[in-house]
Enzyme design. Sequence first.
Site, PDB file in Angstrom:
ATOM      1  CG  HIS A 194      37.380  37.727  53.010  1.00  6.49           C
ATOM      2  ND1 HIS A 194      37.688  38.709  52.074  1.00  6.49           N
ATOM      3  CD2 HIS A 194      35.920  37.575  53.084  1.00  6.49           C
ATOM      4  CE1 HIS A 194      36.608  39.294  51.428  1.00  6.49           C
ATOM      5  NE2 HIS A 194      35.604  38.804  52.352  1.00  6.49           N
ATOM      6  CG  ASP A 198      44.877  24.782  31.149  1.00  7.34           C
ATOM      7  OD1 ASP A 198      45.265  23.910  31.736  1.00  7.34           O
ATOM      8  OD2 ASP A 198      45.199  24.939  30.059  1.00  7.34           O
TER       9      ASP A 198
END
Length: 434
Positions: A159, A373
């Site tokens: 982060h 994908d």
Amino acid sequence: MAASGLALISKKIIKPSSPTPLSHRIKKHSIFDQLNPCSYMAFAMLYPKEHNPTLPVEPTHISTILENSLSRALTSYYPLAGTIRGDGLHVECNDVGAKFLQAKIDCPMSEIFNQNSTKAEELIFPTDLPWTPSKENLVVAQLNHFNCGGISIGLCVSHKIVDGSSMANFINHWSTMARNPSAPIPSFQFDGGSHFPPVSSPIAEAILQSKTRGNHPCISNKYFFSRSKINSLKAMIAAESETKTSSIDPSSVEAISALVYKCIASNSTRPSIFTQSVNLRPIMKKWLPEEFQGNASFLFMAPEIADPADIKLHRLISELRKEKEMYWETKNLMSTMLEKVKSLQNQLERDHNDEIDVYKCTSLSKFNFRDIDYGWGGPRRICLGTVPINKKIFLLDSQNGDGIEVLVSLKQEDMSALETNSNLLEFASPSSVL
């Protein structure tokens, strides 16, 4: 399901496909980077064989695709292949690389789907890594092979380098490199520190402390808001408006986050404050290039409410909108943030001393996680790692687009009260999987 069902197959270090130029070796932190911890955010994608029939049969084929494409992706996102230095104010982009793990999970993927606890999902992430701090190997990916032929990819990303928006961009960039190995490798800019420098350390420490593991053991639960229930909730909030001039049409995120906050706070006798992490990229376009990646989110804070019974959803939403308008209208964003961050520091210190409850909400709704994908279609499920941070709320679009799922992290006694809260259960149902 026990952790003994997981067997680690291999560990590798994946380096960028091209070395980072010397001119890019030092990345200075911005105020946004500084105010985020070195902890790993955790996100997973699940690809069942029946949902993704074109998944390669051979595990080594899948791992080769993911390793090679990750290497190319790290060339564009070069700080994620670097090391956070001890001063906490810069990253050395030294191409030490990312960790890539492979594991076999001895069960069908349906057992993960059908569990009512977040404990089962922990198997698909690198062991004990989500939300723990690290200054090297800022990306750790784990490819899991299930005995039903399906796979999952559990990803931990620092982060300190990226927020939810940039993490989504990184994952989608990785998947693009997997689908098209010959695609050109784009260049991104991580120069937020040049435009928005860090603040003084004492202020930063108070804010960072609120974003990391505390002294209170926490548990996480998930709730699902269907599209029809969301519409009912929004209509109820609009009807709460006292006058025509103050009537509001809340967004789905506004409505859900306000309700969850009110339901949690109703179990406390302390004053409370609701904060919302907001993506500032739309207004930062004035100062940052289009190719910018990295942290660009900031906590917006609603006014303190002394008595939980006084929490009105439409007023809360209205106050947060006023806060957003102030940022959107400012001519000096850095000055505005410095003023607000001092107030935030004070309230978070009060929260740490149990004088007040500060609830922190992050929405990942509208970020593109649904179509990741790698060459065999999008995931059947997406999943956030369990968050061991008290009074934390995450929102995420459901994978099929029929609602929003919420991950809540609280102390055990507070979670027990939330689980039976009739106001929450009127609009939400417990969810077994994100």
